[in-house]
Design an enzyme around this catalytic site. Sequence first.
Site, PDB file in Angstrom:
ATOM      1  CD1 TRP A  10      -2.444  -1.664  -0.031  1.00 15.34           C
ATOM      2  CD2 TRP A  10      -3.059  -1.298   2.099  1.00 15.34           C
ATOM      3  NE1 TRP A  10      -3.559  -2.418   0.219  1.00 15.34           N
ATOM      4  CE2 TRP A  10      -3.956  -2.213   1.525  1.00 15.34           C
ATOM      5  CE3 TRP A  10      -3.241  -0.927   3.431  1.00 15.34           C
ATOM      6  CZ2 TRP A  10      -5.038  -2.749   2.232  1.00 15.34           C
ATOM      7  CZ3 TRP A  10      -4.315  -1.458   4.139  1.00 15.34           C
ATOM      8  CH2 TRP A  10      -5.199  -2.360   3.543  1.00 15.34           C
ATOM      9  CE  LYS A  11       4.488   1.068  -4.396  1.00 15.87           C
ATOM     10  NZ  LYS A  11       5.036   1.453  -5.686  1.00 15.87           N
ATOM     11  CG  HIS A  96       9.792  -0.830  -2.899  1.00 25.08           C
ATOM     12  ND1 HIS A  96       9.801   0.295  -3.707  1.00 25.08           N
ATOM     13  CD2 HIS A  96       8.753  -1.592  -3.331  1.00 25.08           C
ATOM     14  CE1 HIS A  96       8.794   0.215  -4.566  1.00 25.08           C
ATOM     15  NE2 HIS A  96       8.147  -0.918  -4.358  1.00 25.08           N
ATOM     16  CD  GLU A  98       7.930   3.281  -4.495  1.00 24.97           C
ATOM     17  OE1 GLU A  98       7.427   3.063  -3.377  1.00 24.97           O
ATOM     18  OE2 GLU A  98       7.342   3.010  -5.565  1.00 24.97           O
ATOM     19  CD  GLU A 168       8.306  -4.299  -6.723  1.00 17.48           C
ATOM     20  OE1 GLU A 168       7.092  -4.548  -6.696  1.00 17.48           O
ATOM     21  OE2 GLU A 168       8.815  -3.328  -6.115  1.00 17.48           O
ATOM     22  N   GLY A 174       4.608   1.787 -11.125  1.00 13.08           N
ATOM     23  CA  GLY A 174       3.741   2.965 -11.142  1.00 13.08           C
ATOM     24  C   GLY A 174       3.648   3.651 -12.495  1.00 13.08           C
ATOM     25  N   GLY A 235       1.306  -2.754  -6.310  1.00 11.95           N
ATOM     26  CA  GLY A 235       1.219  -1.423  -5.726  1.00 11.95           C
ATOM     27  C   GLY A 235      -0.155  -0.824  -5.985  1.00 11.95           C
ATOM     28  N   GLY A 236      -0.253   0.041  -6.981  1.00 13.19           N
ATOM     29  CA  GLY A 236      -1.475   0.796  -7.273  1.00 13.19           C
ATOM     30  C   GLY A 236      -2.755  -0.035  -7.262  1.00 13.19           C
TER      31      GLY A 236
HETATM   32  P1  13P Z   1       2.702  -0.584  -9.021  1.00 12.59           P
HETATM   33  O1  13P Z   1       1.925  -1.864  -8.979  1.00 12.59           O
HETATM   34  O2  13P Z   1       1.907   0.612  -8.638  1.00 12.59           O
HETATM   35  O3  13P Z   1       3.440  -0.432 -10.319  1.00 12.59           O
HETATM   36  O4  13P Z   1       3.842  -0.706  -7.874  1.00 12.59           O
HETATM   37  C1  13P Z   1       4.629  -1.828  -7.835  1.00 12.59           C
HETATM   38  C2  13P Z   1       5.389  -1.833  -6.578  1.00 12.59           C
HETATM   39  O5  13P Z   1       6.257  -1.007  -6.350  1.00 12.59           O
HETATM   40  C3  13P Z   1       5.051  -2.847  -5.579  1.00 12.59           C
HETATM   41  O6  13P Z   1       5.994  -2.899  -4.568  1.00 12.59           O
END
Ligand code: 13P
Length: 254
Positions: A10-11, A96, A98, A168, A174, A235-236
């Site tokens: 969910w970030k 991750h 990020e 990833e 994203g 993610g999204g």
């Molecule tokens: P998205 O599914 O939004 O591209 O994000 C992937 C992600 O970073 C999952 O850790």
Amino acid sequence: MRKKIIAANWKMNMTQAESERFVETFLRDCGEIIDVEVVIVPPFTSIAKVMEALGRAQNIKVGAQNMYWEKSGAFTGEISAALLRDLFVHYVVLGHSERRTLFGETDEMVNRKVRAAHEATLRPIVCIGETLEQRDKGNVEKILSIQLRGSLAGLTPKELQETVIAYEPVWAIGTGRNATPQQAQEAHAFIRKTLREMADDTTAERVRIQYGGSVKPENARELMSQSDIDGALVGGASLDPRSFAQIVKAAREK
Ligand code: 13P
């Protein structure tokens, strides 16, 4: 046979009230969860609420998005593996992209966290992946090998088997542009080959490798039908309980 593992990252989203509503809708929509493992990875502040809302729902575990490697002490703003275990958290996402790009995490730091997680019987989900520039230069395997060997250095075969790897590609996160099933399968096969070199055949066969990067209900089935893709880190699309339920269902279908 590796059990597929689908995780919702969910970030920095989802209040406690939103988390509770998510779990209620998700449980209603996804039906019986058999033969797959589902992990919800909320922000720290919603972990307890998600636990409570899940109640006794089987095959759904809760993860955290990060932790620090020290056991306790004067580390303002950090969370230890023991504090996460205290909340009955099972998994922790580490390295991750990020965190690597926005917060300067290196393979060495990720490795310290991975080892601390195992020490506390918390299972790490370790993220690796190349940037578009690295892919365009033909360096995918080189980058994956460096990240894998660096992040997982010093683990025993047993610890490796209890580690989940998430491939990833940074350019797919994203962006709405997922890796093709073939691109992902190629990277996953390379990761498994590297694990064989780092440990042994049995270990490499047991480690689960998730794909992450723009996974949606529309592409989940084809991605997860590849032989070395053992699930997804979403993610999204994981912020919508209905989409996430569809992705979980896709993992069950052969
Ligand atoms: P998205 O599914 O939004 O591209 O994000 C992937 C992600 O970073 C999952 O850790």
